[in-house]
Design a protein around this motif. Structure first.
Motif, short mmCIF file in Angstrom:
data_model
loop_
_atom_site.label_atom_id
_atom_site.label_comp_id
_atom_site.label_asym_id
_atom_site.label_seq_id
_atom_site.Cartn_x
_atom_site.Cartn_y
_atom_site.Cartn_z
N SER A 20 0.82 -1.21 0.00
CA SER A 20 0.00 0.00 0.00
C SER A 20 0.86 1.26 0.00
O SER A 20 0.35 2.35 -0.24
CB SER A 20 -1.00 0.00 1.16
N GLU A 21 2.15 1.13 0.30
CA GLU A 21 3.06 2.28 0.17
C GLU A 21 4.50 1.77 0.03
O GLU A 21 4.74 0.56 -0.01
CB GLU A 21 2.93 3.25 1.35
N GLY A 22 5.43 2.70 -0.08
CA GLY A 22 6.85 2.36 -0.10
C GLY A 22 7.25 1.54 -1.32
O GLY A 22 6.70 1.70 -2.42
N ILE A 23 8.22 0.67 -1.12
CA ILE A 23 8.77 -0.11 -2.22
C ILE A 23 7.71 -1.03 -2.82
O ILE A 23 7.62 -1.19 -4.04
CB ILE A 23 9.99 -0.92 -1.71
N SER A 41 -1.83 -5.41 -1.23
CA SER A 41 -2.27 -5.80 0.11
C SER A 41 -1.40 -5.15 1.17
O SER A 41 -0.24 -4.82 0.93
CB SER A 41 -2.20 -7.32 0.26
N SER A 42 -2.00 -4.98 2.34
CA SER A 42 -1.25 -4.61 3.55
C SER A 42 -2.19 -4.82 4.73
O SER A 42 -3.28 -5.35 4.56
CB SER A 42 -0.69 -3.19 3.47
N ARG A 43 -1.75 -4.41 5.93
CA ARG A 43 -2.53 -4.74 7.14
C ARG A 43 -3.81 -3.93 7.26
O ARG A 43 -4.80 -4.39 7.79
CB ARG A 43 -1.68 -4.47 8.39
N LYS A 46 -7.84 0.79 5.16
CA LYS A 46 -7.85 2.14 4.57
C LYS A 46 -6.61 2.37 3.70
O LYS A 46 -6.69 3.01 2.66
CB LYS A 46 -8.06 3.21 5.64
N ASN A 47 -5.48 1.81 4.10
CA ASN A 47 -4.27 1.95 3.28
C ASN A 47 -4.40 1.18 1.97
O ASN A 47 -3.98 1.65 0.91
CB ASN A 47 -3.04 1.45 4.05
N VAL A 48 -4.99 -0.01 2.08
CA VAL A 48 -5.18 -0.83 0.87
C VAL A 48 -6.09 -0.08 -0.10
O VAL A 48 -5.81 0.03 -1.30
CB VAL A 48 -5.78 -2.20 1.24
N VAL A 67 -6.87 -7.04 2.37
CA VAL A 67 -6.16 -6.85 3.63
C VAL A 67 -5.38 -8.13 3.93
O VAL A 67 -5.95 -9.22 3.97
CB VAL A 67 -7.15 -6.56 4.79
N CYS A 68 -4.07 -8.00 4.08
CA CYS A 68 -3.25 -9.18 4.41
C CYS A 68 -2.08 -8.79 5.29
O CYS A 68 -1.11 -8.20 4.83
CB CYS A 68 -2.75 -9.86 3.13
N HIS A 69 -2.23 -9.09 6.57
CA HIS A 69 -1.08 -9.04 7.48
C HIS A 69 -0.33 -10.34 7.22
O HIS A 69 -0.87 -11.42 7.43
CB HIS A 69 -1.59 -8.96 8.92
N SER A 95 7.29 -11.10 -2.77
CA SER A 95 7.19 -11.13 -1.31
C SER A 95 8.04 -9.98 -0.78
O SER A 95 9.27 -10.06 -0.72
CB SER A 95 7.70 -12.47 -0.77
N ASN A 96 7.35 -8.90 -0.42
CA ASN A 96 8.05 -7.64 -0.13
C ASN A 96 8.00 -7.25 1.35
O ASN A 96 8.80 -6.44 1.79
CB ASN A 96 7.40 -6.54 -1.00
N ALA A 97 7.09 -7.86 2.11
CA ALA A 97 6.89 -7.38 3.49
C ALA A 97 8.17 -7.52 4.31
O ALA A 97 8.89 -8.51 4.20
CB ALA A 97 5.76 -8.16 4.16
N GLY A 98 8.42 -6.51 5.12
CA GLY A 98 9.59 -6.56 6.01
C GLY A 98 9.48 -5.51 7.07
O GLY A 98 8.85 -4.47 6.86
N GLU A 119 9.40 -13.68 12.06
CA GLU A 119 8.04 -13.99 11.57
C GLU A 119 7.69 -13.18 10.33
O GLU A 119 7.22 -13.72 9.33
CB GLU A 119 7.03 -13.70 12.70
N ILE A 120 7.94 -11.87 10.39
CA ILE A 120 7.55 -11.02 9.26
C ILE A 120 8.54 -11.16 8.09
O ILE A 120 8.14 -11.31 6.93
CB ILE A 120 7.49 -9.52 9.68
N ASN A 121 9.83 -11.13 8.41
CA ASN A 121 10.82 -11.01 7.33
C ASN A 121 11.14 -12.34 6.65
O ASN A 121 11.50 -12.34 5.48
CB ASN A 121 12.12 -10.40 7.88
N PRO A 189 17.98 -3.88 -1.92
CA PRO A 189 18.20 -2.43 -1.99
C PRO A 189 19.09 -1.92 -0.86
O PRO A 189 19.12 -2.50 0.23
CB PRO A 189 16.79 -1.85 -1.82
N GLY A 190 19.77 -0.81 -1.15
CA GLY A 190 20.38 0.00 -0.09
C GLY A 190 19.30 0.86 0.53
O GLY A 190 18.10 0.55 0.40
N ILE A 191 19.70 1.96 1.16
CA ILE A 191 18.69 2.79 1.85
C ILE A 191 17.81 3.51 0.82
O ILE A 191 18.31 4.23 -0.06
CB ILE A 191 19.35 3.83 2.77
N LEU A 196 9.98 2.86 6.51
CA LEU A 196 10.87 1.90 7.18
C LEU A 196 12.26 2.47 7.41
O LEU A 196 12.89 2.23 8.43
CB LEU A 196 10.96 0.63 6.34
N ALA A 197 12.73 3.27 6.46
CA ALA A 197 14.11 3.77 6.53
C ALA A 197 14.20 5.09 7.29
O ALA A 197 15.30 5.62 7.48
CB ALA A 197 14.67 3.94 5.12
N HIS A 198 13.05 5.61 7.72
CA HIS A 198 13.02 6.96 8.28
C HIS A 198 14.07 7.17 9.38
O HIS A 198 14.83 8.15 9.36
CB HIS A 198 11.61 7.25 8.82
#
Ligand code: NAP
Length: 255
Positions: A20-23, A41-43, A46-48, A67-69, A95-98, A119-121, A189-191, A196-198
């Motif tokens: 829903s955002e980012g990479i 998908s994401s958790r 509203k973001n989805v 919606v997919c956590h 598979s991008n979630a991290g 679990e997530i990564n 990727p690098g930064i 996530l990288a904030h």
């Protein structure tokens, strides 16, 4: 996105997790602009929903939001079920979630956080692919998202880096296990300036030193990672499997 894109995914159905955002969003956008029907998908619903609307506003009409956590078994099953109900097939999985969660040294991280990072990564990537694999058409590519920190897990996110090291191994292992039916590759990727990288670049001097650490003297963009993921998932990479494509502006070349 201002890059010129082709139409390498016309007629293909692609699932991108945490998109829903980012990479993840940038990868979905790139695949969609190249003609894919998308499952984002994401958790959070509203973001989805916002992601679906943003993609449609860019002219990508075939988009399903689910919606997919990734750590939730029912959500994972539902992601695959809804994809098949809506589009009838699955041609690509990214598979991008991290999560990076902790900035503590490995010897000080609470067990619950170690569990969460695995679990997530790592575990969720495996379990999503267990759900999707029986439905993948011959030739359907899989792309995992590791990180430069997988090669060199450094503080303050060393434990995160170790989970990303595991994804480098998982890429090789799954490429063997899923061959010749499915190609499995990985981007590292690098930064990239995302939520996530904030914490890694949240002030001028941190950002400057991150930029200085690259050969290209700048951070990468989510669109640049998306372009690499699209290459690996496309027929242009038909003879490539078990590989990792680094996107670090040359930072890794300096190590
Ligand atoms: P991000 O900006 O934090 O990504 C956030 C996205 O992930 C949102 O769509 C969020 O939506 C979703 N999300 C978060 N946790 C989730 C979960 N448990 N299940 C499903 N969706 C979830 O992160 P990013 O920087 O784009 O990172 C994407 C991938 O690239 C990660 O694997 C990361 O490790 C890797 N990476 C990032 C960088 C970097 O510098 N940014 C560098 C190397 C590798 P909701 O809040 O709605 O869930």
């Amino acid at each position: 996105m201002d890059q010129k894109v082709g139409k390498r995914f016309e007629g293909k159905v692609a699932i991108v997790t945490a998109s829903s955002e980012g990479i993840g969003f940038a990868i979905a956008e790139r695949f969609g602009l190249e003609g894919a029907s998308l499952v984002v998908s994401s958790r959070k619903q509203k973001n989805v929903q916002m992601a679906v609307e943003k993609l449609k506003a860019k002219g990508i009409s075939q988009v399903l939001g689910v919606v997919c956590h990734v750590a939730n078994p029912e959500h994972r099953k539902n992601l695959i079920r809804q994809t098949l109900e809506k589009f009838g097939k699955i041609d690509a999985v990214v598979s991008n979630a991290g999560t990076n969660l902790s900035d503590e040294p490995i010897l000080k991280i609470p067990e619950s956080i170690v569990d969460k990072l695995w679990e997530i990564n790592v575990k969720s990537a495996i379990l999503i692919l267990q759900e999707a694999a029986p439905h993948l058409n011959k030739g359907s590519p899989v792309v995992l998202v590791s990180s430069v920190s997988g090669y060199d897990p450094v503080p303050p996110i060393a434990m995160y880096g170790v989970t990303k090291t595991t994804l480098l191994g998982l890429t090789k292992a799954l490429a063997k296990e899923m061959a010749p039916h499915t190609r499995v590759n990985c981007v590292a990727p690098g930064i990239i300036p995302t939520r996530l990288a904030h914490a890694l670049i949240d002030n001028g001097s941190k950002r400057e030193s991150a930029e200085e650490g690259t050969l290209l003297k700048r951070l990468g963009t989510a669109a640049e990672v998306a372009a690499a993921a699209a290459f690996l998932a496309s027929d242009d990479a038909n003879y490539t499997t078990g590989e990792v494509l680094l996107l670090s502006g040359g930072a890794h070349a300096r190590m």
